[in-house]
Design a protein around this motif. Structure first.
Motif, short mmCIF file in Angstrom:
data_model
loop_
_atom_site.label_atom_id
_atom_site.label_comp_id
_atom_site.label_asym_id
_atom_site.label_seq_id
_atom_site.Cartn_x
_atom_site.Cartn_y
_atom_site.Cartn_z
N ALA A 75 0.79 -1.14 0.10
CA ALA A 75 -0.01 0.18 0.13
C ALA A 75 1.00 1.21 -0.05
O ALA A 75 0.70 2.28 -0.74
CB ALA A 75 -0.96 0.07 1.43
N ARG A 76 2.01 1.00 0.71
CA ARG A 76 2.89 2.46 0.91
C ARG A 76 3.60 2.39 -0.54
O ARG A 76 3.76 3.84 -1.04
CB ARG A 76 3.91 2.18 1.88
CG ARG A 76 4.82 3.38 2.02
CD ARG A 76 5.91 3.01 3.09
NE ARG A 76 6.67 2.04 2.86
CZ ARG A 76 7.84 2.33 2.07
NH1 ARG A 76 8.15 3.43 1.50
NH2 ARG A 76 8.59 1.36 1.65
N LEU A 77 4.05 1.67 -1.28
CA LEU A 77 4.73 1.89 -2.46
C LEU A 77 3.87 2.02 -3.55
O LEU A 77 4.02 2.75 -4.62
CB LEU A 77 5.54 0.40 -2.80
CG LEU A 77 6.82 0.37 -1.92
CD1 LEU A 77 7.40 -0.99 -2.02
CD2 LEU A 77 7.87 1.43 -2.02
N ARG A 78 2.44 1.62 -3.33
CA ARG A 78 1.52 1.80 -4.39
C ARG A 78 1.39 3.32 -4.77
O ARG A 78 1.13 3.59 -5.81
CB ARG A 78 0.33 0.97 -4.20
CG ARG A 78 -0.76 1.00 -5.38
CD ARG A 78 -1.99 0.39 -4.86
NE ARG A 78 -2.86 0.39 -6.17
CZ ARG A 78 -3.30 1.28 -7.01
NH1 ARG A 78 -3.29 2.59 -6.68
NH2 ARG A 78 -4.25 0.87 -8.03
N ALA A 79 1.42 4.00 -3.67
CA ALA A 79 1.24 5.27 -3.71
C ALA A 79 2.12 6.00 -4.75
O ALA A 79 1.87 7.21 -5.27
CB ALA A 79 1.16 6.06 -2.35
N ALA A 80 3.42 5.32 -4.99
CA ALA A 80 4.47 5.98 -5.87
C ALA A 80 4.27 5.51 -7.31
O ALA A 80 5.08 5.98 -8.31
CB ALA A 80 5.70 5.74 -5.34
N VAL A 81 3.42 4.78 -7.75
CA VAL A 81 3.08 4.23 -9.05
C VAL A 81 2.68 5.20 -9.86
O VAL A 81 1.67 6.18 -9.53
CB VAL A 81 2.33 2.98 -9.17
CG1 VAL A 81 1.89 2.59 -10.39
CG2 VAL A 81 2.59 1.88 -8.51
N VAL A 82 3.23 5.54 -11.14
CA VAL A 82 3.06 6.46 -12.12
C VAL A 82 2.36 5.60 -13.53
O VAL A 82 2.95 5.02 -13.90
CB VAL A 82 4.19 7.38 -12.72
CG1 VAL A 82 3.72 8.26 -13.50
CG2 VAL A 82 4.67 8.20 -11.50
N ALA A 83 1.20 5.85 -13.55
CA ALA A 83 0.68 5.11 -14.66
C ALA A 83 0.30 5.74 -15.84
O ALA A 83 -0.72 5.72 -16.55
CB ALA A 83 -0.89 4.37 -14.42
N GLU A 84 1.57 6.38 -16.20
CA GLU A 84 1.17 7.12 -17.46
C GLU A 84 2.66 7.37 -18.30
O GLU A 84 3.72 7.02 -17.46
CB GLU A 84 0.74 8.56 -17.24
CG GLU A 84 1.54 9.36 -16.27
CD GLU A 84 0.67 10.74 -16.01
OE1 GLU A 84 1.49 11.74 -15.75
OE2 GLU A 84 -0.45 10.88 -15.83
N ASP A 85 2.88 7.68 -19.48
CA ASP A 85 4.28 7.74 -19.94
C ASP A 85 5.00 8.78 -19.40
O ASP A 85 4.40 10.08 -19.11
CB ASP A 85 4.09 8.24 -21.49
CG ASP A 85 3.34 6.89 -22.14
OD1 ASP A 85 3.36 5.71 -21.76
OD2 ASP A 85 3.12 6.96 -23.23
#
Length: 285
Positions: A22-32
């Protein structure tokens, strides 16, 4: 997939892993985020990486972690590293990253230190990204920890958010008539979790593509398609081939190192057991 290996972790460990995801998921960038992702034909993309962990038969946790870097668009191997590792974390569905990602991160870091000019611009991972029970699969985990664009490429459908291998899904697969054909993976929540892709004309089995990090789904699908000579995209295929070959080489080296007298004794013991009957017979098969 490997044997299950170590005992299942205690509930407290699973809760800690969930919190970490959950903590790391906040850092995901789902765009180019990269210029090459917006260029026609991915102009500027020169290096695509693939990672794999292959396991020694027997389920004792011995494995080979491999990283390959291929030139793009030619898909020639520019770099490879295979290293035997001891996997201590058990396999638990939804937590594969805690079993394998540390070895992948270390491999990327070694490459960065020793040959930074060959660092991949994007990584393809045998597994899922946002298509995951908690929206944070192995491709997301690896992408966030390495800060590299990452794409999840799975061979089987992870059945989450209402996705199922039902008749509708089978009909959608049959609609994939040629290389490059796709259909979206839409959960009951309405979210597009990934895309099914036919990677080549010679196999009707789809790949399941999902965003890992720093890339959008459309770009991820086009990239994977461009890396497919066969069903499996070449960076992952080469990582798998080389890791399995490395394990075979290590096993042969171990056998060669066994003293010849011991080999003869083991052979005699086996032959004696095979003629004496008894409960040990099954262990030979």
């Amino acid at each position: 997939m490997a044997g299950l290996g170590p005992e299942p972790p205690p509930l407290a460990t699973l809760r800690r892993w969930e919190c970490e995801q959950a903590r790391l998921r906040a850092a995901v960038v789902a765009e180019d985020t990269e210029r090459w992702q917006r260029e026609p034909g991915f102009g500027g993309l020169q290096r695509v990486g693939g990672v794999d962990v292959s396991y020694v038969e027997g389920g004792d946790g011995s494995a080979c972690a491999s990283l390959v870097v291929l030139g793009y668009p030619g898909l020639e191997v520019l770099y490879e590293e295979c290293r035997m590792v001891a996997v201590s974390a058990p396999y638990v569905a939804g937590f594969l990253a805690f079993r394998e990602v540390p070895f992948m991160v270390e491999a990327v870091q070694r490459l960065q230190r020793e040959q930074p000019g060959l660092r991949p611009q994007v990584l393809l991972v045998d597994g899922n990204g946002l298509l995951h029970q908690r929206g944070f699969g192995v491709a997301c985990h690896l992408g966030v920890l390495t800060d590299l664009p990452c794409v999840g490429v799975a061979k089987n459908l992870l059945q989450v958010d209402g996705l199922a291998k039902d008749e509708l899904h089978k009909e959608q697969i049959r609609s994939l008539q040629k290389k490059g054909d796709t259909f979206p993976l839409i959960g009951t929540s309405g979210a597009v979790l990934g895309m099914a892709l036919r990677g080549c004309n010679n196999s009707s089995k789809p790949l399941y593509i999902s965003v890992g990090h720093r890339i959008c789904l459309e770009t991820a699908v086009h990239l994977v398609q461009s890396c497919c000579k066969y069903r499996i995209p070449e960076p992952i295929r080469q990582a798998d081939i080389r890791s399995r070959a490395y394990i075979q080489k290590q096993m042969c080296s171990l056998l060669a190192a066994v003293p010849s007298g011991l080999k003869r004794k083991e052979k005699a013991d086996v032959e004696e057991g095979s003629h004496s009957g008894g409960g040990d017979e099954d262990s030979l098969h």
